[in-house]
Design an enzyme around this catalytic site. Structure first.
Site, short mmCIF file in Angstrom:
data_model
loop_
_atom_site.label_atom_id
_atom_site.label_comp_id
_atom_site.label_asym_id
_atom_site.label_seq_id
_atom_site.Cartn_x
_atom_site.Cartn_y
_atom_site.Cartn_z
N MET A 16 29.75 -6.74 32.76
CA MET A 16 28.80 -7.41 31.86
C MET A 16 29.61 -7.90 30.67
O MET A 16 29.48 -7.41 29.55
CB MET A 16 27.69 -6.43 31.44
CG MET A 16 26.71 -6.14 32.58
SD MET A 16 25.72 -4.67 32.28
CE MET A 16 26.85 -3.44 32.93
N MET A 75 19.41 -7.88 38.81
CA MET A 75 19.14 -6.90 37.74
C MET A 75 17.64 -6.68 37.63
O MET A 75 16.86 -7.63 37.60
CB MET A 75 19.68 -7.40 36.39
CG MET A 75 21.19 -7.34 36.24
SD MET A 75 21.93 -5.71 36.48
CE MET A 75 21.17 -4.75 35.17
N ASP A 110 19.64 -2.90 40.23
CA ASP A 110 20.23 -2.06 39.18
C ASP A 110 19.30 -2.07 37.98
O ASP A 110 19.05 -3.12 37.38
CB ASP A 110 21.60 -2.65 38.82
CG ASP A 110 22.34 -1.87 37.74
OD1 ASP A 110 21.86 -0.80 37.33
OD2 ASP A 110 23.41 -2.35 37.31
N HIS A 140 29.16 3.44 40.75
CA HIS A 140 28.91 2.22 39.96
C HIS A 140 29.47 2.40 38.55
O HIS A 140 29.18 3.38 37.88
CB HIS A 140 27.40 1.98 39.91
CG HIS A 140 26.98 0.70 39.27
ND1 HIS A 140 26.96 -0.51 39.94
CD2 HIS A 140 26.52 0.44 38.02
CE1 HIS A 140 26.50 -1.46 39.13
NE2 HIS A 140 26.22 -0.91 37.95
N HIS A 179 30.71 -3.28 37.81
CA HIS A 179 29.72 -4.25 37.33
C HIS A 179 30.16 -4.76 35.96
O HIS A 179 30.05 -4.05 34.96
CB HIS A 179 28.35 -3.54 37.25
CG HIS A 179 27.24 -4.38 36.70
ND1 HIS A 179 26.03 -3.84 36.32
CD2 HIS A 179 27.13 -5.72 36.49
CE1 HIS A 179 25.23 -4.80 35.89
NE2 HIS A 179 25.88 -5.96 35.97
N MET A 206 30.79 -3.18 29.65
CA MET A 206 30.04 -4.00 28.67
C MET A 206 30.94 -4.35 27.51
O MET A 206 31.72 -3.51 27.04
CB MET A 206 28.84 -3.21 28.15
CG MET A 206 27.91 -2.71 29.24
SD MET A 206 26.56 -1.77 28.52
CE MET A 206 25.74 -1.19 30.01
N SER A 261 25.27 5.32 38.80
CA SER A 261 25.91 4.69 37.65
C SER A 261 26.49 5.74 36.71
O SER A 261 25.77 6.55 36.12
CB SER A 261 24.90 3.84 36.88
OG SER A 261 25.44 3.50 35.62
N ASP A 286 29.80 0.53 34.86
CA ASP A 286 29.25 -0.52 34.02
C ASP A 286 30.21 -0.86 32.89
O ASP A 286 30.50 -0.02 32.04
CB ASP A 286 27.92 -0.06 33.42
CG ASP A 286 26.82 -0.03 34.47
OD1 ASP A 286 26.54 -1.09 35.04
OD2 ASP A 286 26.27 1.06 34.73
#
Ligand code: DX5
Ligand code: ZN
Length: 218
Positions: A68, A137, A175, A33, A66, A37, A8, A35
């Site tokens: 979010m 998760m 994750d 990966h 990913h 957000m 990540s 992330d």
């Protein structure tokens, strides 16, 4: 089953992200990966479309994005255009999960659906025939460096047994809080794709990647 490490980038050194991409590549991690957000679905803000574009230029590896973010359907296409190979969205973040999956497939990419620790495995079952991956998760999404939530191991185990019983080909990604001391347990439960942030980027990246990947079954 293929076992994959997806470091990540949330835990990389942002001032030298390009170098960190090279390091994980050289160490043999197969995926990257990313992330995303939005400060609404999770109480934090991280990376967006321009960083996916930049990382796309910095590595040939498979980009595992990913999301979010609420209403992922509004942004899926832009993340794919930016270079995502796989897009994972949260079941809890949309009221049109099937449309999100279909949109990702229409754009020629792999689709992942994610559940937070408090969301049951049963809730994701209607989508098992259409996704390539379920992300279970193992921390509350929003931050790197948290501790693995133990009860999530049973969710992985249950999901793997249902996937096997149905005879579908779906990867299980985990994750949050994954490191060399607990990866074997999660492998045993049935996960095959491992996100790791702090346990990869804290200290010697190459040694950390090796310590995780040497535990993958042959
Ligand atoms: C958390 C993110 C994770 C995070 C994992 O919301 O989805 O990908 O970077 O970090 P570690 O491995 O440090 O728990
Ligand atoms: Zn993540």
């Amino acid at each position: 089953m293929e076992y994959i490490l997806s470091p990540s980038m949330l835990s990389c050194n942002f001032l030298q992200a390009g170098e960190d991409l090279k390091k994980i590549d050289k160490a043999g991690a197969q995926w990257v990966h990313i992330d995303v957000m939005d400060g609404v679905f999770v109480p934090n803000i991280s990376m967006g479309i321009p960083l996916v574009e930049a990382f796309r230029k910095g590595t040939e590896r498979f980009l595992d994005v990913h999301l979010m973010i609420i209403q992922p359907e509004k942004y899926i296409e832009r993340f794919i255009k930016a270079g995502a190979d796989l897009v994972t969205f949260h079941l809890e973040a949309t009221n049109q999960p099937q449309e999100c999956i279909d949109m990702i497939h229409r754009l020629g990419r792999k689709a992942g659906i994610s559940i937070k620790p408090g969301t049951t495995v049963e809730e994701v079952l209607p989508y098992l025939d259409s996704v390539e991956m379920v992300l279970v998760m193992t921390v509350e999404p929003g931050f790197g460096g948290q501790s693995y939530i133990e009860y999530c191991t049973d969710k992985v185990r249950k999901l793997r047994s249902i996937i096997t019983a149905r005879g579908v080909d779906v990867d299980i990604q985990v994750d949050g809080g994954i490191g060399k001391d607990n990866v074997a347990k999660v492998i045993e439960a049935g996960a095959n794709i491992f996100v790791a942030g702090s346990s990869v980027f804290k200290g010697d990246v190459e040694a950390n990647v090796a310590a995780l990947m040497e535990q993958f079954p042959e």
